[in-house]
Design a protein around this motif. Structure first.
Motif, PDB file in Angstrom:
ATOM      1  N   LEU A   1       0.705  -1.056   0.060  1.00 46.77           N
ATOM      2  CA  LEU A   1       0.051  -0.178  -0.108  1.00 46.77           C
ATOM      3  C   LEU A   1       0.897   1.336   0.059  1.00 46.77           C
ATOM      4  O   LEU A   1       0.300   2.237  -0.316  1.00 46.77           O
ATOM      5  CB  LEU A   1      -0.992   0.167   1.259  1.00 46.77           C
ATOM      6  CG  LEU A   1      -2.001  -1.002   1.097  1.00 46.77           C
ATOM      7  CD1 LEU A   1      -2.671  -1.087   2.526  1.00 46.77           C
ATOM      8  CD2 LEU A   1      -2.894  -0.906   0.069  1.00 46.77           C
ATOM      9  N   PHE A   2       1.981   1.256   0.662  1.00 46.55           N
ATOM     10  CA  PHE A   2       2.915   2.432   0.730  1.00 46.55           C
ATOM     11  C   PHE A   2       4.188   2.057   0.271  1.00 46.55           C
ATOM     12  O   PHE A   2       4.898   0.936   0.517  1.00 46.55           O
ATOM     13  CB  PHE A   2       3.056   2.833   1.950  1.00 46.55           C
ATOM     14  CG  PHE A   2       1.615   2.770   2.884  1.00 46.55           C
ATOM     15  CD1 PHE A   2       0.870   3.967   2.722  1.00 46.55           C
ATOM     16  CD2 PHE A   2       1.265   2.061   3.894  1.00 46.55           C
ATOM     17  CE1 PHE A   2      -0.512   4.084   3.090  1.00 46.55           C
ATOM     18  CE2 PHE A   2       0.092   2.275   4.312  1.00 46.55           C
ATOM     19  CZ  PHE A   2      -0.683   3.066   4.086  1.00 46.55           C
ATOM     20  N   GLY A   3       4.938   2.828  -0.241  1.00 48.41           N
ATOM     21  CA  GLY A   3       6.123   2.684  -1.147  1.00 48.41           C
ATOM     22  C   GLY A   3       6.201   2.757  -2.479  1.00 48.41           C
ATOM     23  O   GLY A   3       5.237   2.947  -3.330  1.00 48.41           O
ATOM     24  N   PRO A   4       7.493   2.604  -3.017  1.00 48.39           N
ATOM     25  CA  PRO A   4       7.666   2.676  -4.439  1.00 48.39           C
ATOM     26  C   PRO A   4       7.008   1.764  -5.314  1.00 48.39           C
ATOM     27  O   PRO A   4       6.835   1.931  -6.493  1.00 48.39           O
ATOM     28  CB  PRO A   4       9.201   2.906  -4.493  1.00 48.39           C
ATOM     29  CG  PRO A   4       9.829   2.198  -3.441  1.00 48.39           C
ATOM     30  CD  PRO A   4       8.823   2.452  -2.189  1.00 48.39           C
ATOM     31  N   ASP A   5       7.138   0.561  -4.839  1.00 47.96           N
ATOM     32  CA  ASP A   5       6.495  -0.626  -5.627  1.00 47.96           C
ATOM     33  C   ASP A   5       5.204  -1.006  -5.229  1.00 47.96           C
ATOM     34  O   ASP A   5       4.610  -2.031  -5.694  1.00 47.96           O
ATOM     35  CB  ASP A   5       7.314  -1.829  -5.541  1.00 47.96           C
ATOM     36  CG  ASP A   5       8.716  -1.490  -6.026  1.00 47.96           C
ATOM     37  OD1 ASP A   5       8.916  -0.748  -7.044  1.00 47.96           O
ATOM     38  OD2 ASP A   5       9.889  -2.099  -5.517  1.00 47.96           O
ATOM     39  N   SER A   6       4.477  -0.022  -4.690  1.00 51.72           N
ATOM     40  CA  SER A   6       3.187  -0.320  -4.265  1.00 51.72           C
ATOM     41  C   SER A   6       2.092  -0.401  -5.328  1.00 51.72           C
ATOM     42  O   SER A   6       2.390   0.085  -6.561  1.00 51.72           O
ATOM     43  CB  SER A   6       2.810   0.629  -3.078  1.00 51.72           C
ATOM     44  OG  SER A   6       2.587   1.951  -3.722  1.00 51.72           O
ATOM     45  N   VAL A   7       1.077  -0.980  -4.776  1.00 53.70           N
ATOM     46  CA  VAL A   7      -0.471  -0.984  -5.907  1.00 53.70           C
ATOM     47  C   VAL A   7      -0.427   0.625  -6.097  1.00 53.70           C
ATOM     48  O   VAL A   7      -0.837   1.370  -5.366  1.00 53.70           O
ATOM     49  CB  VAL A   7      -1.650  -1.687  -5.137  1.00 53.70           C
ATOM     50  CG1 VAL A   7      -2.692  -1.612  -5.914  1.00 53.70           C
ATOM     51  CG2 VAL A   7      -1.289  -3.249  -4.829  1.00 53.70           C
ATOM     52  N   PRO A   8      -1.038   0.926  -7.366  1.00 52.95           N
ATOM     53  CA  PRO A   8      -1.329   1.981  -8.041  1.00 52.95           C
ATOM     54  C   PRO A   8      -2.408   2.772  -7.284  1.00 52.95           C
ATOM     55  O   PRO A   8      -3.327   2.053  -6.533  1.00 52.95           O
ATOM     56  CB  PRO A   8      -1.733   1.982  -9.434  1.00 52.95           C
ATOM     57  CG  PRO A   8      -0.824   0.823  -9.974  1.00 52.95           C
ATOM     58  CD  PRO A   8      -1.148  -0.218  -8.481  1.00 52.95           C
TER      59      PRO A   8
ATOM     60  N   LEU B   1     -18.781  -0.286  -0.178  1.00 53.34           N
ATOM     61  CA  LEU B   1     -20.102  -1.194  -0.795  1.00 53.34           C
ATOM     62  C   LEU B   1     -20.563  -2.576   0.040  1.00 53.34           C
ATOM     63  O   LEU B   1     -21.582  -2.572   0.305  1.00 53.34           O
ATOM     64  CB  LEU B   1     -19.760  -1.388  -2.225  1.00 53.34           C
ATOM     65  CG  LEU B   1     -19.582  -0.471  -3.159  1.00 53.34           C
ATOM     66  CD1 LEU B   1     -19.423  -1.081  -4.696  1.00 53.34           C
ATOM     67  CD2 LEU B   1     -21.033   0.283  -3.256  1.00 53.34           C
ATOM     68  N   LEU B   2     -19.419  -3.318   0.309  1.00 53.15           N
ATOM     69  CA  LEU B   2     -19.887  -4.543   1.176  1.00 53.15           C
ATOM     70  C   LEU B   2     -20.434  -3.955   2.652  1.00 53.15           C
ATOM     71  O   LEU B   2     -21.453  -4.219   3.146  1.00 53.15           O
ATOM     72  CB  LEU B   2     -18.469  -5.134   1.367  1.00 53.15           C
ATOM     73  CG  LEU B   2     -18.210  -6.070   0.212  1.00 53.15           C
ATOM     74  CD1 LEU B   2     -16.923  -6.923   0.516  1.00 53.15           C
ATOM     75  CD2 LEU B   2     -19.134  -7.128  -0.159  1.00 53.15           C
ATOM     76  N   GLU B   3     -19.788  -2.806   3.043  1.00 53.42           N
ATOM     77  CA  GLU B   3     -20.347  -2.510   4.561  1.00 53.42           C
ATOM     78  C   GLU B   3     -21.864  -1.782   4.165  1.00 53.42           C
ATOM     79  O   GLU B   3     -22.523  -1.892   5.398  1.00 53.42           O
ATOM     80  CB  GLU B   3     -19.111  -1.401   4.935  1.00 53.42           C
ATOM     81  CG  GLU B   3     -17.983  -1.816   5.586  1.00 53.42           C
ATOM     82  CD  GLU B   3     -18.118  -2.628   6.739  1.00 53.42           C
ATOM     83  OE1 GLU B   3     -18.900  -2.231   7.697  1.00 53.42           O
ATOM     84  OE2 GLU B   3     -17.651  -3.626   7.070  1.00 53.42           O
ATOM     85  N   LEU B   4     -21.968  -1.003   3.180  1.00 54.71           N
ATOM     86  CA  LEU B   4     -23.068  -0.315   3.151  1.00 54.71           C
ATOM     87  C   LEU B   4     -24.082  -1.084   2.416  1.00 54.71           C
ATOM     88  O   LEU B   4     -25.508  -0.975   3.096  1.00 54.71           O
ATOM     89  CB  LEU B   4     -22.960   0.830   2.040  1.00 54.71           C
ATOM     90  CG  LEU B   4     -21.969   2.213   2.587  1.00 54.71           C
ATOM     91  CD1 LEU B   4     -21.968   2.778   1.537  1.00 54.71           C
ATOM     92  CD2 LEU B   4     -22.769   2.749   3.926  1.00 54.71           C
TER      93      LEU B   4
ATOM     94  N   VAL C   1      -7.928   2.707  -4.248  1.00 53.34           N
ATOM     95  CA  VAL C   1      -9.229   3.343  -4.374  1.00 53.34           C
ATOM     96  C   VAL C   1     -10.218   2.414  -4.739  1.00 53.34           C
ATOM     97  O   VAL C   1     -11.312   2.448  -3.999  1.00 53.34           O
ATOM     98  CB  VAL C   1      -9.281   4.477  -5.098  1.00 53.34           C
ATOM     99  CG1 VAL C   1     -10.555   4.940  -5.327  1.00 53.34           C
ATOM    100  CG2 VAL C   1      -8.409   5.734  -4.489  1.00 53.34           C
ATOM    101  N   GLN C   2     -10.133   1.431  -5.501  1.00 54.54           N
ATOM    102  CA  GLN C   2     -11.036   0.249  -5.822  1.00 54.54           C
ATOM    103  C   GLN C   2     -11.168  -0.342  -4.918  1.00 54.54           C
ATOM    104  O   GLN C   2     -12.305  -0.987  -4.541  1.00 54.54           O
ATOM    105  CB  GLN C   2     -10.516  -0.300  -7.034  1.00 54.54           C
ATOM    106  CG  GLN C   2     -10.570   0.436  -8.459  1.00 54.54           C
ATOM    107  CD  GLN C   2      -9.994  -0.309  -9.597  1.00 54.54           C
ATOM    108  OE1 GLN C   2      -9.581  -1.648  -9.593  1.00 54.54           O
ATOM    109  NE2 GLN C   2     -10.301   0.432 -10.617  1.00 54.54           N
ATOM    110  N   ILE C   3     -10.133  -0.907  -4.128  1.00 50.78           N
ATOM    111  CA  ILE C   3     -10.168  -1.796  -2.777  1.00 50.78           C
ATOM    112  C   ILE C   3     -11.029  -1.093  -1.861  1.00 50.78           C
ATOM    113  O   ILE C   3     -11.830  -1.672  -1.457  1.00 50.78           O
ATOM    114  CB  ILE C   3      -8.899  -2.059  -2.349  1.00 50.78           C
ATOM    115  CG1 ILE C   3      -8.046  -2.934  -3.340  1.00 50.78           C
ATOM    116  CG2 ILE C   3      -8.942  -2.790  -1.231  1.00 50.78           C
ATOM    117  CD1 ILE C   3      -6.611  -3.205  -2.909  1.00 50.78           C
ATOM    118  N   PHE C   4     -10.766   0.190  -1.619  1.00 53.23           N
ATOM    119  CA  PHE C   4     -11.624   0.683  -0.491  1.00 53.23           C
ATOM    120  C   PHE C   4     -12.974   0.944  -0.864  1.00 53.23           C
ATOM    121  O   PHE C   4     -13.767   0.907  -0.189  1.00 53.23           O
ATOM    122  CB  PHE C   4     -10.796   2.032  -0.187  1.00 53.23           C
ATOM    123  CG  PHE C   4      -9.745   1.838   0.925  1.00 53.23           C
ATOM    124  CD1 PHE C   4      -9.833   1.573   2.318  1.00 53.23           C
ATOM    125  CD2 PHE C   4      -8.351   1.895   0.398  1.00 53.23           C
ATOM    126  CE1 PHE C   4      -8.681   1.305   3.156  1.00 53.23           C
ATOM    127  CE2 PHE C   4      -7.288   1.662   1.177  1.00 53.23           C
ATOM    128  CZ  PHE C   4      -7.574   1.392   2.453  1.00 53.23           C
TER     129      PHE C   4
END
Length: 134
Positions: free
Chosen positions: A39-46, A59-62, A51-54
């Motif tokens: 999540l954090f760092g130079p090689d992290s997920v874009p 959506l699952l929570e709501l 944002v898509q994950i969150f």
């Protein structure tokens, strides 16, 4: 959530990743680092992927993991909402309380486990705790 986080951290550190590509650019799931570095760092997920994950979790929570009154929920956190049973209704009250207590304790243990993994990752010695690709 902490149970999924702990298990996901252990499994990916063991070298088990989903097959295929995570995006249309050809990046594979194992091309991203494990743990917080994903999540954090130079090689992290874009950022768009994060944002898509969150958004998916939101959506699952709501809309999915809701406590809907009047659907037969027995206690706070009972998200079956009249759909999933798996034999729960066949247990007596004492067994139900025991199983809920066991699940709460497993959740607490997972919270401590993922916290420990995150602390040791920041300290830089998480790889010394876990054998390589155990």
């Amino acid at each position: 959530i902490s149970q999924l986080a702990f298990l996901g951290n252990i499994i990916t550190r063991a070298g088990v990743h989903l097959g295929g590509n995570i995006d249309y650019s050809g990046n594979s799931f194992d091309s991203y680092p494990n743990g917080l570095a994903a999540l954090f760092g130079p090689d992290s997920v874009p950022d768009r992927g994060t944002v898509q994950i969150f958004c998916f979790i939101g959506l699952l929570e709501l809309f999915v993991m809701k406590d809907i009154p009047g659907t037969g929920n027995e206690f706070v956190g009972d998200f079956r909402n009249g759909y999933i049973d798996f034999g729960w209704d066949s247990f007596d009250e004492e067994t139900k309380l025991q199983k809920r207590a066991v699940e709460l304790n497993n959740g607490r243990a997972a919270m401590m486990g993922i916290l420990g993994l995150m602390v040791h990752e920041k300290l830089g010695n998480v790889d010394s705790l876990l054998p390589p690709h155990f």
